[in-house]
Write an enzyme that holds these catalytic residues in place. Structure first.
Site, PDB file in Angstrom:
ATOM      1  N   ASN A 145       0.813  -1.220   0.000  1.00  0.00           N
ATOM      2  CA  ASN A 145       0.000   0.000   0.000  1.00  0.00           C
ATOM      3  C   ASN A 145       0.848   1.273   0.000  1.00  0.00           C
ATOM      4  O   ASN A 145       0.325   2.376   0.124  1.00  0.00           O
ATOM      5  CB  ASN A 145      -0.964   0.005   1.183  1.00  0.00           C
ATOM      6  CG  ASN A 145      -0.249   0.135   2.517  1.00  0.00           C
ATOM      7  OD1 ASN A 145       0.973  -0.019   2.596  1.00  0.00           O
ATOM      8  ND2 ASN A 145      -1.000   0.408   3.565  1.00  0.00           N
ATOM      9  N   GLY A 146       2.182   1.120  -0.093  1.00  0.00           N
ATOM     10  CA  GLY A 146       3.070   2.276  -0.164  1.00  0.00           C
ATOM     11  C   GLY A 146       3.694   2.687   1.152  1.00  0.00           C
ATOM     12  O   GLY A 146       4.561   3.572   1.172  1.00  0.00           O
ATOM     13  N   GLU A 147       3.288   2.081   2.279  1.00  0.00           N
ATOM     14  CA  GLU A 147       3.876   2.432   3.565  1.00  0.00           C
ATOM     15  C   GLU A 147       5.331   1.979   3.634  1.00  0.00           C
ATOM     16  O   GLU A 147       5.712   0.952   3.072  1.00  0.00           O
ATOM     17  CB  GLU A 147       3.074   1.798   4.703  1.00  0.00           C
ATOM     18  CG  GLU A 147       1.686   2.391   4.865  1.00  0.00           C
ATOM     19  CD  GLU A 147       0.930   1.760   6.020  1.00  0.00           C
ATOM     20  OE1 GLU A 147       1.491   0.854   6.679  1.00  0.00           O
ATOM     21  OE2 GLU A 147      -0.233   2.156   6.260  1.00  0.00           O
ATOM     22  N   LYS A 205      11.704  39.286 -15.222  1.00  0.00           N
ATOM     23  CA  LYS A 205      10.689  38.447 -15.855  1.00  0.00           C
ATOM     24  C   LYS A 205       9.335  38.686 -15.201  1.00  0.00           C
ATOM     25  O   LYS A 205       9.239  38.901 -13.991  1.00  0.00           O
ATOM     26  CB  LYS A 205      11.071  36.972 -15.771  1.00  0.00           C
ATOM     27  CG  LYS A 205      11.158  36.378 -14.369  1.00  0.00           C
ATOM     28  CD  LYS A 205      11.602  34.930 -14.435  1.00  0.00           C
ATOM     29  CE  LYS A 205      11.651  34.308 -13.042  1.00  0.00           C
ATOM     30  NZ  LYS A 205      12.124  32.916 -13.079  1.00  0.00           N
ATOM     31  N   ARG A 265       5.775  36.940 -14.625  1.00  0.00           N
ATOM     32  CA  ARG A 265       5.087  35.649 -14.662  1.00  0.00           C
ATOM     33  C   ARG A 265       3.585  35.822 -14.818  1.00  0.00           C
ATOM     34  O   ARG A 265       3.019  36.847 -14.438  1.00  0.00           O
ATOM     35  CB  ARG A 265       5.364  34.853 -13.379  1.00  0.00           C
ATOM     36  CG  ARG A 265       6.771  34.313 -13.272  1.00  0.00           C
ATOM     37  CD  ARG A 265       6.892  33.375 -12.074  1.00  0.00           C
ATOM     38  NE  ARG A 265       8.212  32.784 -11.993  1.00  0.00           N
ATOM     39  CZ  ARG A 265       8.579  31.675 -12.631  1.00  0.00           C
ATOM     40  NH1 ARG A 265       7.717  31.058 -13.408  1.00  0.00           N
ATOM     41  NH2 ARG A 265       9.789  31.184 -12.495  1.00  0.00           N
ATOM     42  N   ASP A 277      21.361  30.196 -10.989  1.00  0.00           N
ATOM     43  CA  ASP A 277      20.080  29.973 -10.315  1.00  0.00           C
ATOM     44  C   ASP A 277      20.276  28.903  -9.258  1.00  0.00           C
ATOM     45  O   ASP A 277      21.320  28.229  -9.219  1.00  0.00           O
ATOM     46  CB  ASP A 277      19.015  29.550 -11.321  1.00  0.00           C
ATOM     47  CG  ASP A 277      17.615  29.982 -10.903  1.00  0.00           C
ATOM     48  OD1 ASP A 277      17.422  30.315  -9.713  1.00  0.00           O
ATOM     49  OD2 ASP A 277      16.715  29.975 -11.758  1.00  0.00           O
ATOM     50  N   ASP A 324      14.292  23.317 -13.101  1.00  0.00           N
ATOM     51  CA  ASP A 324      13.190  22.366 -13.046  1.00  0.00           C
ATOM     52  C   ASP A 324      12.841  21.903 -14.459  1.00  0.00           C
ATOM     53  O   ASP A 324      13.422  20.963 -14.980  1.00  0.00           O
ATOM     54  CB  ASP A 324      11.993  22.988 -12.340  1.00  0.00           C
ATOM     55  CG  ASP A 324      10.935  21.973 -11.964  1.00  0.00           C
ATOM     56  OD1 ASP A 324      11.018  20.810 -12.416  1.00  0.00           O
ATOM     57  OD2 ASP A 324       9.993  22.316 -11.225  1.00  0.00           O
ATOM     58  N   THR A 325      11.926  22.564 -15.116  1.00  0.00           N
ATOM     59  CA  THR A 325      11.559  22.158 -16.476  1.00  0.00           C
ATOM     60  C   THR A 325      12.473  22.771 -17.529  1.00  0.00           C
ATOM     61  O   THR A 325      12.441  22.364 -18.686  1.00  0.00           O
ATOM     62  CB  THR A 325      10.114  22.567 -16.788  1.00  0.00           C
ATOM     63  OG1 THR A 325      10.016  24.000 -16.727  1.00  0.00           O
ATOM     64  CG2 THR A 325       9.143  21.936 -15.808  1.00  0.00           C
ATOM     65  N   GLY A 326      13.273  23.756 -17.135  1.00  0.00           N
ATOM     66  CA  GLY A 326      14.214  24.376 -18.051  1.00  0.00           C
ATOM     67  C   GLY A 326      13.634  25.490 -18.898  1.00  0.00           C
ATOM     68  O   GLY A 326      14.373  26.195 -19.597  1.00  0.00           O
TER      69      GLY A 326
END
Length: 319
Positions: A42-44, A198, A200, A226, A230-232
């Site tokens: 169950n992931g525990e 920037k 946002r 930086d 993350d996603t670039g």
């Protein structure tokens, strides 16, 4: 490793980034304590240390990597086990702290998740926290105990200086929030500073609407700095803005290489010459790419652990 009249130093590692823990242990001249881990259907999570930890000075290292929530929970369980097994002092070592970007409320009805995570570690039994390049310095005040904030800047900056003539470099902050970090880089490299402003979209995550460059970057080697990639998307767009202003070359340097989703493809296909990160996070083979350079923070972390163990303090921020 033992100092006369003091407790034993013991290093414990979760399952997220055991390679880094092994490197740190090698620097310290010790071995990572053997630990049994199991994950139920169950992931525990279940874990048990296979050596006595009574009276030890425990350092629990775990990078909060994907899956982040599981990484955090596993480290909390490790801390709880140490507390219940009578460890003398417990230091949580988080090369990258999960939820660190959620360090304030931007609008009403939002959580401050970074504070919640540090509270959880304190409640679990942690006496001290050690982290590398927190998203903001204020997070040090979230933990009710000593916090050792380490910087990867010397490792990254010295690598850049070995590749590029310092007189050609302009250090660039990708946004207003990174100006202080970029200023440290500029001081270390003796280079001028530029800033990308920037704007946002507040309703769309990871979406930047406009980039404006403040400072001279024409015919310069721009080093975009930086805390994480993350996603670039932001970094690639920032580099495009620099090239539009006449930059000769763009190098990206960041401490944490999250490299989510399309990041590897975006960065590899961009005009960026090199992407330099540290190994605070593991980089799976499918996320590696030709332009990527990964440097080790193991000596930095090991030195900090050694100083804390020896006299209970870190004498500098290792800048």
């Amino acid at each position: 490793m033992k100092a006369t009249g003091q407790k034993n130093l013991m290093l414990f590692s979760g399952r997220t980034h055991p390679g880094l823990a092994e490197e740190v242990a090698k620097e310290l001249g010790i071995e990572v304590v053997p630990t049994r881990f199991d994950t139920f259907a169950n992931g525990e999570i279940f874990m048990r240390y296979l050596e006595s930890v009574r009276g030890c000075d425990a350092f629990v290292i775990q990078s909060h990597a994907d899956p982040v929530n599981e990484s955090i929970m596993e480290q909390l369980i490790m801390v709880d086990a140490l507390k219940r097994a009578s460890a003398k002092r417990i230091t949580v070592v988080t090369p990258i702290l999960g939820y660190a970007r959620q360090d304030k409320k931007h609008r009403g009805r939002e959580p401050i998740s970074a504070r919640l995570v540090t509270d959880l570690f304190r409640t679990a039994g942690a006496d001290r926290m050690m982290a590398v390049d927190l998203h903001t310095d204020q997070i040090q005040g979230f933990f009710d105990g000593p916090v050792d904030h380490l910087f990867a800047l010397p490792i990254l900056a010295d690598h850049v200086a070995s590749q590029v003539e310092r007189s050609d470099i302009t250090v660039v902050s990708p946004d207003a929030g990174r100006v202080r970090t970029a200023d440290r880089w500029a001081d270390r490299l003796g280079a001028p500073l530029a800033i990308i402003h920037k704007r946002r979209d507040p309703d769309v995550a990871n979406q930047v609407k406009v980039h404006e460059v403040v400072g001279t970057v024409k015919d310069r080697v721009c080093v975009l700095v930086d805390d994480m990639i993350d996603t670039g998307g932001t970094i690639v767009k920032a580099s495009e803005a620099l090239f539009e202003q006449g930059a000769r070359k763009v190098i990206v340097a960041a401490t944490h290489g999250v490299l989510s989703g399309p990041a590897a493809e975006r960065l590899q296909n961009s005009r960026i010459s090199e992407v330099i990160i540290t190994n605070t996070l593991p980089v799976p083979e499918e996320r590696a790419f030709e332009k990527l350079t990964q440097l080790s923070i193991a000596p930095l972390v090991a030195r900090a652990i050694s100083e804390v163990f020896t006299d209970g303090s870190v004498t500098s921020l290792f800048e």
